[in-house]
Design a protein around this motif. Sequence first.
Motif, PDB file in Angstrom:
ATOM      1  N   LYS A 107     -83.511-107.717 -48.298  1.00 21.78           N
ATOM      2  CA  LYS A 107     -83.782-106.244 -49.054  1.00 21.78           C
ATOM      3  C   LYS A 107     -84.583-105.449 -47.948  1.00 21.78           C
ATOM      4  O   LYS A 107     -85.452-105.938 -47.468  1.00 21.78           O
ATOM      5  CB  LYS A 107     -84.735-106.504 -50.102  1.00 21.78           C
ATOM      6  N   GLU A 160     -80.801-109.541 -56.832  1.00 22.46           N
ATOM      7  CA  GLU A 160     -81.124-108.585 -58.038  1.00 22.46           C
ATOM      8  C   GLU A 160     -81.915-109.449 -59.128  1.00 22.46           C
ATOM      9  O   GLU A 160     -82.652-108.469 -59.786  1.00 22.46           O
ATOM     10  CB  GLU A 160     -79.913-107.726 -58.395  1.00 22.46           C
ATOM     11  N   PRO A 170     -76.374-101.643 -55.936  1.00 18.68           N
ATOM     12  CA  PRO A 170     -77.469-101.446 -54.758  1.00 18.68           C
ATOM     13  C   PRO A 170     -76.661-101.002 -53.596  1.00 18.68           C
ATOM     14  O   PRO A 170     -75.577-101.463 -53.000  1.00 18.68           O
ATOM     15  CB  PRO A 170     -78.135-102.608 -54.676  1.00 18.68           C
ATOM     16  N   ASP A 187     -80.216-100.238 -49.616  1.00 16.32           N
ATOM     17  CA  ASP A 187     -81.305-101.037 -50.074  1.00 16.32           C
ATOM     18  C   ASP A 187     -81.240-102.157 -49.655  1.00 16.32           C
ATOM     19  O   ASP A 187     -82.170-103.235 -49.916  1.00 16.32           O
ATOM     20  CB  ASP A 187     -80.774-101.025 -51.873  1.00 16.32           C
ATOM     21  N   TYR A 188     -80.134-102.795 -49.341  1.00 10.87           N
ATOM     22  CA  TYR A 188     -79.809-104.131 -48.568  1.00 10.87           C
ATOM     23  C   TYR A 188     -79.458-104.004 -47.472  1.00 10.87           C
ATOM     24  O   TYR A 188     -78.371-103.163 -47.113  1.00 10.87           O
ATOM     25  CB  TYR A 188     -78.928-105.148 -49.579  1.00 10.87           C
TER      26      TYR A 188
END
Length: 336
Positions: free
Chosen positions: A177, A106, A3, A82-83
């Motif tokens: 997230k 995840e 990610p 994504d993060y």
Amino acid sequence: MDPRVAVVILNWNGKCLLEKFLPSVIKSSYDNLQIIVGDNCSTDGSVDYLNLAFPTIKVIQSDKNYGFAEGYNKILSQVEADYFILLNSDVEVPENWIKPVIALMESDDQIAAAQPKIKSQSDQSKFEYAGAAGGFMDQYAYPFCRGRIFETIETDTGQYNDSIEIFWASGAALFIKSNYWKKARGLDADLFAHMEEIDLCWRLKNLGYKIMFCPDAEVYHVGGGSLNATNPFKTYLNFRNNLIIMQKNLSSSEAFRMIFIRFLLDLVALLNFLAKGEVKFAWAVSKAHFDFFKNFSITHKKKSDVQLPYSEHIGMYHKSIVYQYFIKKIKHFSRL
């Protein structure tokens, strides 16, 4: 592919901290990584230093000092990942500090945020005040940590090396997230600084998400970089913000009962400050109460749409940490 992760460091006149700790962040072993410094209108040459010494680091500048909460809101609105990792500028990191936390997050879509083990930069055998091995709340919404209760900080002997759900993750090294950050609308700017991450985590828990502690990664925090314990403004923020997050995140009936009790406990703290001749700190508590009531209607409009029963939240300790610590003399989390 891993990610996309953005490590975002908020800076305000912290050039000396960037010089010391940013190189360790750059050495992070995670592949799909972007490092960003959000500058809160520094006047110490921080931006010029970054552009010269670290030209590959993205710098996002704000037009004034918005504080911790709104500063991050403004910077992260310009970041795609994504993060997000909100990392204090006074944190040193080892190379493999990111992947274990991302792997944990995840593994479960319900995990919204997490933190690594946070230890003292000056003595890496000990936990650090701001986060330690994960944040908890007592029955009257006093925050504390595994590894740190009030001023007692434990040595890390592996006693908290289990990955568990906690109440709040420290803002010193907060993994979240990005979609949940946006869903929760980020940090509450009115808090300015202190307890804003607790408020965010509490809102996420009210939405049904999990906050986790990951023992397989650790970072080393100096602490007190913006406001130290001898600053009355920090006392003011802690007392005021604790009341605000209770009003926001508890049901109205729970908030009324618990805030009433907290006012009584805060009065004891105020009298204790006066007895020790610490008039500035007593005034800080008084001002915190005044400003809480002054902004009561504003805070009320920000109440969560959903308030789950406080006692049902994982990470909530069903006793008084004040009583356990000061009366029963229990100083370590493992003995609660």
